[in-house]
Design a protein around this motif. Structure first.
Motif, PDB file in Angstrom:
ATOM      1  N   THR A  49     -25.905  -0.378  12.537  1.00 30.08           N
ATOM      2  CA  THR A  49     -26.558  -0.100  13.655  1.00 30.08           C
ATOM      3  C   THR A  49     -27.701  -0.861  14.015  1.00 30.08           C
ATOM      4  O   THR A  49     -27.860  -1.035  15.182  1.00 30.08           O
ATOM      5  CB  THR A  49     -27.059   1.616  12.928  1.00 30.08           C
ATOM      6  N   VAL A  50     -28.306  -1.455  13.049  1.00 29.92           N
ATOM      7  CA  VAL A  50     -29.301  -2.351  13.347  1.00 29.92           C
ATOM      8  C   VAL A  50     -28.735  -3.611  13.965  1.00 29.92           C
ATOM      9  O   VAL A  50     -29.363  -3.954  15.059  1.00 29.92           O
ATOM     10  CB  VAL A  50     -30.073  -2.850  12.029  1.00 29.92           C
ATOM     11  N   ARG A  51     -27.733  -4.128  13.507  1.00 33.96           N
ATOM     12  CA  ARG A  51     -27.163  -5.124  14.002  1.00 33.96           C
ATOM     13  C   ARG A  51     -26.695  -4.880  15.672  1.00 33.96           C
ATOM     14  O   ARG A  51     -26.975  -5.752  16.559  1.00 33.96           O
ATOM     15  CB  ARG A  51     -25.585  -5.727  13.473  1.00 33.96           C
ATOM     16  N   ASN A  52     -26.224  -3.725  15.922  1.00 38.36           N
ATOM     17  CA  ASN A  52     -25.943  -3.368  17.365  1.00 38.36           C
ATOM     18  C   ASN A  52     -27.154  -3.186  18.143  1.00 38.36           C
ATOM     19  O   ASN A  52     -27.032  -3.774  19.215  1.00 38.36           O
ATOM     20  CB  ASN A  52     -25.309  -1.723  17.282  1.00 38.36           C
ATOM     21  N   TYR A  53     -28.427  -2.699  17.813  1.00 39.67           N
ATOM     22  CA  TYR A  53     -29.676  -2.699  18.230  1.00 39.67           C
ATOM     23  C   TYR A  53     -29.992  -4.285  18.832  1.00 39.67           C
ATOM     24  O   TYR A  53     -30.584  -4.558  19.754  1.00 39.67           O
ATOM     25  CB  TYR A  53     -30.684  -1.970  17.468  1.00 39.67           C
ATOM     26  N   MET A  54     -29.919  -5.075  17.625  1.00 39.42           N
ATOM     27  CA  MET A  54     -30.353  -6.520  17.948  1.00 39.42           C
ATOM     28  C   MET A  54     -29.472  -6.994  19.034  1.00 39.42           C
ATOM     29  O   MET A  54     -30.061  -7.956  19.948  1.00 39.42           O
ATOM     30  CB  MET A  54     -30.118  -7.289  16.569  1.00 39.42           C
ATOM     31  N   SER A  55     -28.158  -6.801  18.838  1.00 37.38           N
ATOM     32  CA  SER A  55     -27.248  -7.280  19.797  1.00 37.38           C
ATOM     33  C   SER A  55     -27.438  -6.777  21.353  1.00 37.38           C
ATOM     34  O   SER A  55     -27.328  -7.817  22.133  1.00 37.38           O
ATOM     35  CB  SER A  55     -25.772  -7.026  19.324  1.00 37.38           C
ATOM     36  N   GLU A  56     -27.701  -5.699  21.312  1.00 37.91           N
ATOM     37  CA  GLU A  56     -28.004  -5.039  22.669  1.00 37.91           C
ATOM     38  C   GLU A  56     -29.454  -5.643  23.640  1.00 37.91           C
ATOM     39  O   GLU A  56     -29.173  -6.109  24.561  1.00 37.91           O
ATOM     40  CB  GLU A  56     -28.443  -3.447  22.685  1.00 37.91           C
ATOM     41  N   ALA A  57     -30.380  -5.871  22.337  1.00 37.00           N
ATOM     42  CA  ALA A  57     -31.704  -6.518  22.885  1.00 37.00           C
ATOM     43  C   ALA A  57     -31.239  -8.146  23.199  1.00 37.00           C
ATOM     44  O   ALA A  57     -31.941  -8.489  24.471  1.00 37.00           O
ATOM     45  CB  ALA A  57     -32.770  -6.497  21.756  1.00 37.00           C
ATOM     46  N   ILE A  58     -30.463  -8.770  22.509  1.00 41.23           N
ATOM     47  CA  ILE A  58     -30.276 -10.151  22.866  1.00 41.23           C
ATOM     48  C   ILE A  58     -29.399 -10.115  24.283  1.00 41.23           C
ATOM     49  O   ILE A  58     -29.751 -10.995  25.079  1.00 41.23           O
ATOM     50  CB  ILE A  58     -29.466 -10.557  21.684  1.00 41.23           C
TER      51      ILE A  58
END
Length: 201
Positions: free
Chosen positions: A170-179
């Motif tokens: 989930t954290v990786r998904n949030y970061m990916s979305e932000a990038i």
């Protein structure tokens, strides 16, 4: 008489502003501070009508001081001075109840006029600054900003997940979305871009 505290870490600029304001018949500078902690102490002691704060100061920023004034319910209005037209800063200042937001290179009579306007209960924002916010709304969600802020502090994805009670994925998904939203190539580039805009506290 409008009683003012002036806080600016650059001594020459602070002295120049104090001198200019003291020439006004209806404004009295009752204290000067070189950092945010000293400014907050002065505000508590002197109970001025208004504080003119530099946004970037040692120990506590102008934003930190404004947030403390609001939290402690001190009867002191705030005008923020900045050299940075960063939309995130203005949004945070507005949330802290700041009444005025001016560029440091504004003409001196603009500052004294802003002090009178804010004292009278109005809000004053440099047109250049309001345009920056209008043109640059933050595309990140609150959670995406939180994840990026923790990553900027050096935490790993696992550490962030533990801290926020989220799974690693989930954290990786949030970061990916932000990038993706920022159009960045890497996590570090995305963090730098968000910091430059003032979107990370």
């Amino acid at each position: 008489m409008i009683r003012v505290i002036l806080s600016e870490d650059q001594r020459l600029l602070r002295g120049a502003l104090a001198t200019l304001l003291s020439l006004e018949d209806d404004i009295e500078v009752v204290g000067q501070a070189e950092n945010g902690e000293a400014a907050l102490t002065l505000i508590r002691e002197q109970q001025p009508d208004l504080a003119v704060l530099d946004i970037e100061m040692p120990l506590k920023t102008g934003l930190d001081v404004a947030e403390a004034i609001k939290q402690e319910q001190l009867n002191c209005r705030v005008i923020m001075l900045t050299t940075f037209a960063r939309p995130g800063y203005l949004q945070r200042a507005m949330a802290a109840g700041v009444s005025g937001y001016l560029l440091k290179d504004s003409p001196s009579d603009e500052l004294s006029d802003a002090i009178r306007q804010v004292y009278a209960g109005r809000r004053v924002i440099s047109p250049e600054l309001s345009l920056v916010v209008w043109d640059n709304p933050c595309p990140l969600s609150a959670r995406e900003r939180e994840v990026m802020q923790l990553a900027a502090q050096g935490l790993t994805m696992q550490d962030i997940g533990n801290k926020l009670f989220l799974s690693h994925g989930t954290v990786r998904n949030y970061m990916s979305e932000a990038i993706g939203k920022l159009g960045a190539a890497t996590r570090m580039e995305a963090i730098r871009m968000a910091q430059d805009k003032g979107w990370l506290e």
